[in-house]
Design an enzyme around this catalytic site. Sequence first.
Site, PDB file in Angstrom:
ATOM      1  CD  GLN A 250     -20.737 -11.419  17.124  1.00 36.76           C
ATOM      2  OE1 GLN A 250     -21.666 -12.225  16.939  1.00 36.76           O
ATOM      3  NE2 GLN A 250     -20.061 -10.866  16.122  1.00 36.76           N
TER       4      GLN A 250
ATOM      5  CB  CYS B 134     -34.733   2.065 -12.289  1.00 29.74           C
ATOM      6  SG  CYS B 134     -32.999   2.103 -11.795  1.00 29.74           S
TER       7      CYS B 134
ATOM      8  CG  HIS C 173     -30.785  -2.263 -12.165  1.00 26.66           C
ATOM      9  ND1 HIS C 173     -31.708  -1.261 -12.374  1.00 26.66           N
ATOM     10  CD2 HIS C 173     -31.421  -3.226 -11.444  1.00 26.66           C
ATOM     11  CE1 HIS C 173     -32.862  -1.615 -11.825  1.00 26.66           C
ATOM     12  NE2 HIS C 173     -32.712  -2.798 -11.259  1.00 26.66           N
TER      13      HIS C 173
ATOM     14  CB  CYS D  40     -33.224   1.619 -15.897  1.00 25.16           C
ATOM     15  SG  CYS D  40     -33.261  -0.020 -15.134  1.00 25.16           S
TER      16      CYS D  40
ATOM     17  CB  CYS E  91     -29.532   3.025 -12.692  1.00 23.82           C
ATOM     18  SG  CYS E  91     -29.949   1.604 -13.733  1.00 23.82           S
TER      19      CYS E  91
ATOM     20  CG  ASP F  34     -14.047  -6.603   7.452  1.00 24.93           C
ATOM     21  OD1 ASP F  34     -12.904  -6.153   7.271  1.00 24.93           O
ATOM     22  OD2 ASP F  34     -14.458  -7.624   6.881  1.00 24.93           O
ATOM     23  CB  SER F  35     -12.359  -6.449  12.925  1.00 30.05           C
ATOM     24  OG  SER F  35     -12.989  -7.731  12.893  1.00 30.05           O
ATOM     25  N   GLY F  36     -11.488  -7.983  10.053  1.00 23.93           N
ATOM     26  CA  GLY F  36     -10.783  -9.184   9.629  1.00 23.93           C
ATOM     27  C   GLY F  36     -11.301 -10.429  10.335  1.00 23.93           C
ATOM     28  N   GLY F  37     -12.067 -10.232  11.402  1.00 26.76           N
ATOM     29  CA  GLY F  37     -12.553 -11.372  12.184  1.00 26.76           C
ATOM     30  C   GLY F  37     -13.442 -12.308  11.382  1.00 26.76           C
ATOM     31  CG  PHE F  38     -17.395 -12.424   8.460  1.00 28.46           C
ATOM     32  CD1 PHE F  38     -18.504 -12.887   9.157  1.00 28.46           C
ATOM     33  CD2 PHE F  38     -17.305 -12.704   7.101  1.00 28.46           C
ATOM     34  CE1 PHE F  38     -19.503 -13.605   8.513  1.00 28.46           C
ATOM     35  CE2 PHE F  38     -18.297 -13.427   6.451  1.00 28.46           C
ATOM     36  CZ  PHE F  38     -19.400 -13.873   7.161  1.00 28.46           C
TER      37      PHE F  38
ATOM     38  CG  ASP G 180     -16.520  -9.454  15.769  1.00 27.48           C
ATOM     39  OD1 ASP G 180     -15.725  -9.522  14.803  1.00 27.48           O
ATOM     40  OD2 ASP G 180     -17.750  -9.419  15.609  1.00 27.48           O
TER      41      ASP G 180
ATOM     42  CG  ASP H  29     -22.001  -4.772   5.218  1.00 25.91           C
ATOM     43  OD1 ASP H  29     -22.388  -4.934   6.395  1.00 25.91           O
ATOM     44  OD2 ASP H  29     -21.353  -5.637   4.607  1.00 25.91           O
TER      45      ASP H  29
ATOM     46  N   GLY I 231     -22.997 -11.256  13.798  1.00 28.54           N
ATOM     47  CA  GLY I 231     -23.496 -12.619  13.997  1.00 28.54           C
ATOM     48  C   GLY I 231     -24.915 -12.839  13.501  1.00 28.54           C
TER      49      GLY I 231
END
Lengths: 386, 386
Positions: B193, B308, B350, B313, B310, B90-94, B144, B270, B220
């Site tokens: 946005q 499952c 899991h 499980c 994994c 990410d850009s660091g903005g959040f 952003d 994500d 956003g």
Amino acid sequence: MLQFDILATEGRARRGRLTLNHGVVQTPIFMPVGTYGTVKGVTPRSLEEMGAQIILGNTFHLWMRPGLDVLQQFGGLHRFENWNRPILTDSGGFQVWSLGEMRKISEEGVKFASPVNGDRLFLTPEISMQIQTILDSDIVMQFDECTPYETRGHLTTESEARFSMELSRRWAVRCKTEFARLENRNALFGIVQGGMFEHLRQESLDALVEIDFPGYAIGGVSVGEPKEEMRRIMAHTPHRLPAHKPRYLMGVGTPEDLVEGVTQGVDLFDCVMPTRNARNGHLFTRFGDLKIRNARHRSDERPLDESCGCYTCRGSTAPDGTVSGGFSRAYLHHLERCGEMLAPMLATIHNLHYYLNLMAEVRLALEQGRFAEFAARFREDRARGV
Amino acid sequence: MLQFDILATEGRARRGRLTLNHGVVQTPIFMPVGTYGTVKGVTPRSLEEMGAQIILGNTFHLWMRPGLDVLQQFGGLHRFENWNRPILTDSGGFQVWSLGEMRKISEEGVKFASPVNGDRLFLTPEISMQIQTILDSDIVMQFDECTPYETRGHLTTESEARFSMELSRRWAVRCKTEFARLENRNALFGIVQGGMFEHLRQESLDALVEIDFPGYAIGGVSVGEPKEEMRRIMAHTPHRLPAHKPRYLMGVGTPEDLVEGVTQGVDLFDCVMPTRNARNGHLFTRFGDLKIRNARHRSDERPLDESCGCYTCRGSTAPDGTVSGGFSRAYLHHLERCGEMLAPMLATIHNLHYYLNLMAEVRLALEQGRFAEFAARFREDRARGV
């Protein structure tokens, strides 16, 4: 069942093979501690991959949680925790003893309040055997009183150590009787006590050999005594135990202690040190110990230990040949500083691998008749500094 | 580089293949979040085994720790964290936006105090591009301003959302210019946005398409708005983005949100939900969610999810054929109650496997032209309850 074969010896040191109901253990061996049915911070798969052959469980803790009904339903500890190789369980005595003021010891057993929910509980030699039978551990430890080195500054006197040792001896008899009554098919070990007094250790040992167990432990060491005192007991007791039976030194210790223990004829060791220290960023390496929080590791691209083959240091190879893992000190330092869970996870893998691999190297040296040489080189390497 | 091929479509949903500098990503895909250069609670090996194809890193956090000098020395994030497949940062903005009162936004960028050591810092579109170039992430996000849904009870107005969106649009231009100047060979994504206002989203989208990026994100959303509001934006924006370019819905969401996102034409997702919820004992299964702390699991021998595959499980098979792992709900309940580290470790494996496998099932359904049917069955199964 228990069968113990000695494959090679060098001085007092022995290379052995211990056959138990859930499999074979090559000795000398280190046993990772899995208090609550989990070796803290690692999966059973990881343990298997790093060559763990037998792990510990704590009777007292497992009795509290998850409780005997659940463990009985699962047919014992192996299936509950997904570990198919041998398990050794302690008797609960050490934990009850650790409760301090919260417990009351009598000839019959120990009364105490559950640290989980305050329930009034009673642990006796018979109940310990009953619980360990439900756990179905391959090696069952007798219920004993762990003689303290000191109590609030008061060093345990000879008469106190004698009283305590004799109580444990009487409990050993009751354990053996109850173990037989329960038709437990695993192996029960007696525990030598006697504090820091060699003649009491000898009396305890003689009495336990007379009772006759398939294996013997040395208890009441690594309980706060100075290192010289521990080494004195380590030099006294192990080689006096019956030569054809396995010997277990409880709760010991550093890598140096393990090599010294083997030199003195010990076959089995357990200690929380590799796992606990890992969670505090204290790493063991061939060339000494390392505190990963130290700023000098901030940009160090080297692994913890260039000679180590663990996932943390060297990574793992997938079926398709790709290598993954092999982490730098800089990355581990970063994880530790950020409080990331991966820090104790990778540190635990490394430390346990270090201990298990050390014992594998010890076994190989014994097979090749060069253990004395190995031990000298080991001490020299460790003293070099990382 | 970035190449995106659409292999199949069904309605707005797309099955694609995204080729980046560190490898190929099959879409739709879920990207586990690795804030500080580690997906919390799992090893890179575990991630590879469960089929993770691309993971996230957080520019802001990595800038703070370990710092750019260390990351530059390692030639980027991949080697530092031992992950050889693609990474998106990410850009660091959040994160700067999340600092709240501790930051001051201007046309030039954002001034703030480091939450680690209090240093006065300045983050601009140019600096974000410079940091992400050092990280060498395969997908770089534009800097952003993440328009809030509300600020201390005050809902963001249309004019506030417009002001914020236009600032992000101007920053997008500066990001593209700096990215080119740095000769970064990876791919830069623009971020749509506009808050909860469709016409602002449309304006933002048109402007970004005009600037021309190899991929676009929808930002956003999942910032505290009611679910209906999020679904309204999800229905509006994705399918209006250029059809031949990848679309990334940032920070979303539940399994139901992911399937809805795919339905609306999203390719990349994500979210911290599978990892964070795992650490709180909240498990995702095909038949609904499960709180492992609940007393009803105390003696339940079943795995979390019978369907499952994994490690938690079903376990894993060693090269010699022995199966290890496959844990009961009772055991996981016990670990959680005891606060054992293995609880979040197994839960994280899991939950991430669940998310990754859900997307694998989505991809297969799209390939076979039965995604609508799959989505209906998915909703029905999840509503059934575990």
